[in-house]
Design a protein around this motif. Structure first.
Motif, PDB file in Angstrom:
ATOM      1  N   GLY A 193      -5.485  -8.544   0.549  1.00 41.43           N
ATOM      2  CA  GLY A 193      -5.252  -7.216   1.128  1.00 41.43           C
ATOM      3  C   GLY A 193      -4.979  -7.284   2.614  1.00 41.43           C
ATOM      4  O   GLY A 193      -3.992  -6.722   3.109  1.00 41.43           O
ATOM      5  N   VAL A 194      -5.817  -7.990   3.342  1.00 40.38           N
ATOM      6  CA  VAL A 194      -5.615  -8.096   4.788  1.00 40.38           C
ATOM      7  C   VAL A 194      -4.341  -8.878   5.101  1.00 40.38           C
ATOM      8  O   VAL A 194      -3.651  -8.591   6.078  1.00 40.38           O
ATOM      9  CB  VAL A 194      -6.866  -8.692   5.493  1.00 40.38           C
ATOM     10  CG1 VAL A 194      -6.986 -10.179   5.270  1.00 40.38           C
ATOM     11  CG2 VAL A 194      -6.856  -8.376   6.976  1.00 40.38           C
ATOM     12  N   HIS A 195      -3.995  -9.830   4.221  1.00 40.93           N
ATOM     13  CA  HIS A 195      -2.764 -10.589   4.418  1.00 40.93           C
ATOM     14  C   HIS A 195      -1.522  -9.840   3.920  1.00 40.93           C
ATOM     15  O   HIS A 195      -0.412 -10.363   3.997  1.00 40.93           O
ATOM     16  CB  HIS A 195      -2.867 -11.962   3.743  1.00 40.93           C
ATOM     17  CG  HIS A 195      -3.693 -12.928   4.520  1.00 40.93           C
ATOM     18  ND1 HIS A 195      -5.061 -12.993   4.419  1.00 40.93           N
ATOM     19  CD2 HIS A 195      -3.344 -13.863   5.434  1.00 40.93           C
ATOM     20  CE1 HIS A 195      -5.519 -13.925   5.233  1.00 40.93           C
ATOM     21  NE2 HIS A 195      -4.495 -14.473   5.865  1.00 40.93           N
ATOM     22  N   SER A 196      -1.728  -8.648   3.391  1.00 39.80           N
ATOM     23  CA  SER A 196      -0.611  -7.829   2.912  1.00 39.80           C
ATOM     24  C   SER A 196      -0.315  -6.651   3.833  1.00 39.80           C
ATOM     25  O   SER A 196       0.517  -5.808   3.509  1.00 39.80           O
ATOM     26  CB  SER A 196      -0.918  -7.307   1.501  1.00 39.80           C
ATOM     27  OG  SER A 196      -1.061  -8.373   0.608  1.00 39.80           O
ATOM     28  N   LEU A 197      -0.991  -6.574   4.954  1.00 44.32           N
ATOM     29  CA  LEU A 197      -0.767  -5.438   5.861  1.00 44.32           C
ATOM     30  C   LEU A 197       0.685  -5.337   6.303  1.00 44.32           C
ATOM     31  O   LEU A 197       1.209  -4.232   6.466  1.00 44.32           O
ATOM     32  CB  LEU A 197      -1.693  -5.531   7.077  1.00 44.32           C
ATOM     33  CG  LEU A 197      -3.173  -5.261   6.788  1.00 44.32           C
ATOM     34  CD1 LEU A 197      -4.012  -5.526   8.024  1.00 44.32           C
ATOM     35  CD2 LEU A 197      -3.363  -3.845   6.280  1.00 44.32           C
ATOM     36  N   ARG A 198       1.356  -6.465   6.494  1.00 44.97           N
ATOM     37  CA  ARG A 198       2.772  -6.427   6.897  1.00 44.97           C
ATOM     38  C   ARG A 198       3.643  -5.858   5.791  1.00 44.97           C
ATOM     39  O   ARG A 198       4.741  -5.382   6.049  1.00 44.97           O
ATOM     40  CB  ARG A 198       3.282  -7.823   7.279  1.00 44.97           C
ATOM     41  CG  ARG A 198       2.545  -8.471   8.409  1.00 44.97           C
ATOM     42  CD  ARG A 198       3.029  -8.356   9.809  1.00 44.97           C
ATOM     43  NE  ARG A 198       4.324  -7.960  10.190  1.00 44.97           N
ATOM     44  CZ  ARG A 198       5.171  -8.691  10.882  1.00 44.97           C
ATOM     45  NH1 ARG A 198       4.857  -9.936  11.193  1.00 44.97           N
ATOM     46  NH2 ARG A 198       6.304  -8.211  11.277  1.00 44.97           N
ATOM     47  N   ILE A 199       3.172  -5.911   4.548  1.00 43.13           N
ATOM     48  CA  ILE A 199       3.931  -5.369   3.422  1.00 43.13           C
ATOM     49  C   ILE A 199       3.738  -3.858   3.340  1.00 43.13           C
ATOM     50  O   ILE A 199       4.698  -3.102   3.236  1.00 43.13           O
ATOM     51  CB  ILE A 199       3.483  -5.997   2.079  1.00 43.13           C
ATOM     52  CG1 ILE A 199       3.699  -7.503   2.078  1.00 43.13           C
ATOM     53  CG2 ILE A 199       4.211  -5.349   0.902  1.00 43.13           C
ATOM     54  CD1 ILE A 199       3.089  -8.210   0.871  1.00 43.13           C
ATOM     55  N   PHE A 200       2.481  -3.422   3.364  1.00 44.33           N
ATOM     56  CA  PHE A 200       2.152  -2.037   3.031  1.00 44.33           C
ATOM     57  C   PHE A 200       1.815  -1.151   4.227  1.00 44.33           C
ATOM     58  O   PHE A 200       1.876   0.067   4.099  1.00 44.33           O
ATOM     59  CB  PHE A 200       0.976  -2.008   2.045  1.00 44.33           C
ATOM     60  CG  PHE A 200       1.265  -2.752   0.775  1.00 44.33           C
ATOM     61  CD1 PHE A 200       2.179  -2.261  -0.133  1.00 44.33           C
ATOM     62  CD2 PHE A 200       0.643  -3.955   0.500  1.00 44.33           C
ATOM     63  CE1 PHE A 200       2.468  -2.945  -1.301  1.00 44.33           C
ATOM     64  CE2 PHE A 200       0.911  -4.652  -0.672  1.00 44.33           C
ATOM     65  CZ  PHE A 200       1.827  -4.139  -1.569  1.00 44.33           C
ATOM     66  N   ALA A 201       1.451  -1.747   5.340  1.00 44.00           N
ATOM     67  CA  ALA A 201       1.011  -0.925   6.475  1.00 44.00           C
ATOM     68  C   ALA A 201       1.402  -1.577   7.798  1.00 44.00           C
ATOM     69  O   ALA A 201       0.581  -1.701   8.708  1.00 44.00           O
ATOM     70  CB  ALA A 201      -0.498  -0.712   6.396  1.00 44.00           C
TER      71      ALA A 201
END
Length: 192
Positions: free
Chosen positions: A13-21
Protein backbone atom coordinates in the motif's frame (compact mmCIF):
# COMPACT_ATOMS: atom_id res chain seq x y z
CA UNK A 1 -2.75 -15.75 7.05
CA UNK A 2 -4.30 -12.51 8.30
CA UNK A 3 -0.95 -11.17 9.55
CA UNK A 4 0.63 -11.87 6.16
CA UNK A 5 -2.23 -10.12 4.35
CA UNK A 6 -2.05 -7.14 6.72
CA UNK A 7 1.69 -6.86 6.12
CA UNK A 8 1.18 -7.01 2.36
CA UNK A 9 -1.52 -4.33 2.53
CA UNK A 10 0.74 -2.01 4.52
CA UNK A 11 3.95 -2.65 2.58
CA UNK A 12 2.49 -2.71 -0.91
CA UNK A 13 0.00 0.00 0.00
CA UNK A 14 2.67 2.51 0.95
CA UNK A 15 4.65 1.49 -2.14
CA UNK A 16 1.55 2.11 -4.27
CA UNK A 17 1.07 5.77 -3.36
CA UNK A 18 2.53 6.84 -6.72
CA UNK A 19 -0.18 4.74 -8.40
CA UNK A 20 -3.25 5.78 -6.43
CA UNK A 21 -2.41 8.98 -4.57
CA UNK A 22 0.51 10.70 -6.29
CA UNK A 23 -0.89 14.18 -5.65
CA UNK A 24 -1.44 13.45 -1.96
CA UNK A 25 2.08 12.02 -1.73
CA UNK A 26 3.54 15.17 -3.31
CA UNK A 27 1.57 17.40 -0.90
CA UNK A 28 2.82 15.40 2.10
CA UNK A 29 6.43 15.68 0.94
CA UNK A 30 5.97 19.45 0.53
CA UNK A 31 4.29 19.72 3.94
CA UNK A 32 6.65 17.49 5.93
CA UNK A 33 9.88 17.88 3.97
CA UNK A 34 11.69 15.19 2.03
CA UNK A 35 13.72 13.68 4.88
CA UNK A 36 10.83 13.38 7.37
CA UNK A 37 8.66 11.91 4.58
CA UNK A 38 11.36 9.35 3.77
CA UNK A 39 11.67 8.50 7.46
CA UNK A 40 7.92 8.01 7.83
CA UNK A 41 7.83 6.01 4.59
CA UNK A 42 10.67 3.80 5.82
CA UNK A 43 8.97 3.24 9.20
CA UNK A 44 5.67 2.22 7.60
CA UNK A 45 7.49 0.05 5.05
CA UNK A 46 9.51 -1.67 7.76
CA UNK A 47 6.34 -2.32 9.76
CA UNK A 48 4.73 -3.92 6.72
CA UNK A 49 7.86 -5.95 5.95
CA UNK A 50 8.08 -7.29 9.52
CA UNK A 51 4.41 -8.26 9.39
CA UNK A 52 4.96 -9.99 6.03
CA UNK A 53 7.87 -12.01 7.43
CA UNK A 54 6.05 -12.88 10.64
CA UNK A 55 2.80 -13.65 8.83
CA UNK A 56 4.53 -15.80 6.24
CA UNK A 57 6.20 -17.79 9.02
CA UNK A 58 2.85 -18.25 10.77
CA UNK A 59 1.11 -19.26 7.54
CA UNK A 60 3.83 -21.85 6.80
CA UNK A 61 2.85 -23.61 10.04
CA UNK A 62 -0.60 -24.35 8.53
CA UNK A 63 0.15 -25.18 4.88
CA UNK A 64 -2.64 -25.45 2.35
CA UNK A 65 -1.56 -27.11 -0.89
CA UNK A 66 -3.04 -25.54 -4.03
CA UNK A 67 -0.91 -27.26 -6.67
CA UNK A 68 2.22 -29.38 -6.99
CA UNK A 69 4.70 -27.83 -9.41
CA UNK A 70 6.90 -30.15 -11.46
CA UNK A 71 10.43 -30.48 -10.06
CA UNK A 72 12.10 -28.83 -13.08
CA UNK A 73 10.23 -25.61 -12.28
CA UNK A 74 12.00 -25.42 -8.92
CA UNK A 75 15.31 -25.45 -10.74
CA UNK A 76 14.04 -22.99 -13.35
CA UNK A 77 13.20 -20.67 -10.47
CA UNK A 78 16.93 -20.46 -9.68
CA UNK A 79 17.44 -18.97 -13.14
CA UNK A 80 14.53 -16.56 -12.66
CA UNK A 81 16.00 -15.47 -9.34
CA UNK A 82 19.45 -14.97 -10.89
CA UNK A 83 17.92 -12.66 -13.49
CA UNK A 84 16.00 -10.87 -10.72
CA UNK A 85 19.19 -10.24 -8.74
CA UNK A 86 20.94 -8.77 -11.79
CA UNK A 87 17.93 -6.54 -12.54
CA UNK A 88 17.72 -5.43 -8.90
CA UNK A 89 21.40 -4.47 -8.87
CA UNK A 90 21.05 -2.74 -12.25
CA UNK A 91 18.55 -0.37 -10.64
CA UNK A 92 21.35 0.88 -8.38
CA UNK A 93 24.53 0.70 -10.47
CA UNK A 94 25.06 4.01 -12.27
CA UNK A 95 25.19 4.22 -16.04
CA UNK A 96 24.32 0.70 -17.12
CA UNK A 97 22.51 -0.19 -20.31
CA UNK A 98 20.05 -2.45 -18.49
CA UNK A 99 18.53 0.52 -16.68
CA UNK A 100 18.86 2.75 -19.74
CA UNK A 101 16.84 0.25 -21.78
CA UNK A 102 14.32 -1.05 -19.23
CA UNK A 103 13.94 2.14 -17.11
CA UNK A 104 12.62 0.35 -14.02
CA UNK A 105 14.71 -2.80 -13.55
CA UNK A 106 13.84 -3.10 -9.86
CA UNK A 107 10.15 -3.56 -10.69
CA UNK A 108 11.09 -6.07 -13.37
CA UNK A 109 13.21 -7.86 -10.76
CA UNK A 110 10.19 -8.15 -8.48
CA UNK A 111 8.08 -9.47 -11.37
CA UNK A 112 10.66 -12.10 -12.36
CA UNK A 113 11.28 -13.11 -8.72
CA UNK A 114 7.58 -13.44 -7.93
CA UNK A 115 6.72 -15.27 -11.16
CA UNK A 116 9.58 -17.73 -10.68
CA UNK A 117 8.47 -18.47 -7.14
CA UNK A 118 4.86 -18.98 -8.25
CA UNK A 119 6.14 -21.57 -10.73
CA UNK A 120 8.19 -23.33 -8.06
CA UNK A 121 5.83 -23.33 -5.08
CA UNK A 122 2.21 -24.31 -4.67
CA UNK A 123 1.14 -23.51 -1.13
CA UNK A 124 -1.58 -20.96 -0.43
CA UNK A 125 0.77 -18.72 1.57
CA UNK A 126 3.23 -18.74 -1.36
CA UNK A 127 0.53 -17.78 -3.84
CA UNK A 128 -0.69 -14.97 -1.57
CA UNK A 129 2.82 -13.58 -1.07
CA UNK A 130 4.26 -13.94 -4.55
CA UNK A 131 0.96 -13.29 -6.32
CA UNK A 132 0.51 -10.01 -4.45
CA UNK A 133 4.03 -8.87 -5.31
CA UNK A 134 3.62 -9.92 -8.95
CA UNK A 135 0.32 -8.06 -9.36
CA UNK A 136 1.74 -4.96 -7.65
CA UNK A 137 4.89 -4.94 -9.78
CA UNK A 138 2.94 -5.37 -13.02
CA UNK A 139 0.70 -2.40 -12.23
CA UNK A 140 3.47 -0.15 -10.91
CA UNK A 141 5.73 -0.93 -13.87
CA UNK A 142 2.99 0.06 -16.33
CA UNK A 143 2.19 3.23 -14.38
CA UNK A 144 5.87 4.15 -14.05
CA UNK A 145 6.56 3.67 -17.76
CA UNK A 146 3.50 5.77 -18.62
CA UNK A 147 4.59 8.52 -16.20
CA UNK A 148 8.07 8.49 -17.80
CA UNK A 149 6.59 8.85 -21.30
CA UNK A 150 4.31 11.71 -20.23
CA UNK A 151 7.17 13.51 -18.46
CA UNK A 152 9.62 12.87 -21.31
CA UNK A 153 12.02 11.17 -18.91
CA UNK A 154 15.32 10.23 -20.51
CA UNK A 155 17.57 7.76 -18.74
CA UNK A 156 21.35 8.23 -19.00
CA UNK A 157 23.07 6.08 -21.58
CA UNK A 158 24.76 3.04 -20.17
CA UNK A 159 28.32 1.88 -20.43
CA UNK A 160 30.07 -1.46 -20.61
CA UNK A 161 31.56 -0.81 -17.17
CA UNK A 162 28.07 -0.26 -15.70
CA UNK A 163 26.77 -3.41 -17.40
CA UNK A 164 29.65 -5.54 -16.11
CA UNK A 165 29.29 -4.16 -12.57
CA UNK A 166 25.54 -4.83 -12.53
CA UNK A 167 25.95 -8.39 -13.78
CA UNK A 168 28.94 -9.31 -11.59
CA UNK A 169 27.46 -7.84 -8.39
CA UNK A 170 24.09 -9.41 -9.20
CA UNK A 171 25.58 -12.86 -9.80
CA UNK A 172 27.74 -12.71 -6.64
CA UNK A 173 24.76 -11.56 -4.54
CA UNK A 174 22.60 -14.32 -6.06
CA UNK A 175 25.24 -16.95 -5.29
CA UNK A 176 25.52 -15.79 -1.68
CA UNK A 177 21.76 -15.80 -1.28
CA UNK A 178 21.15 -19.09 -3.10
CA UNK A 179 23.97 -21.02 -1.43
CA UNK A 180 23.72 -19.68 2.14
CA UNK A 181 21.31 -16.89 2.97
CA UNK A 182 18.06 -18.38 1.62
CA UNK A 183 18.37 -21.43 3.86
CA UNK A 184 19.45 -19.35 6.85
CA UNK A 185 16.76 -16.66 6.49
CA UNK A 186 13.84 -18.60 4.99
CA UNK A 187 14.62 -22.16 6.03
CA UNK A 188 14.46 -23.54 2.49
CA UNK A 189 17.44 -24.68 0.44
CA UNK A 190 16.65 -23.46 -3.11
CA UNK A 191 19.35 -25.66 -4.61
CA UNK A 192 17.77 -28.99 -3.67
Amino acid sequence: MSVLILGLLIFLGVHSLRIFADGWRSRQIARLGEKPWKGLFALVSLTGFVLICWGFGLARQHPVLLYVPPLPLRHLNALFTLVAFVLFVAARVPRNRIKAKLHHPQLLAVKVWAFGHLLATGMLHDVVLFGAFLAWAIVLFAVSRRRDRLAGTVYPAGSLKGDVLAVVIGVVAWLAFALWLHLWLIGVNPMT
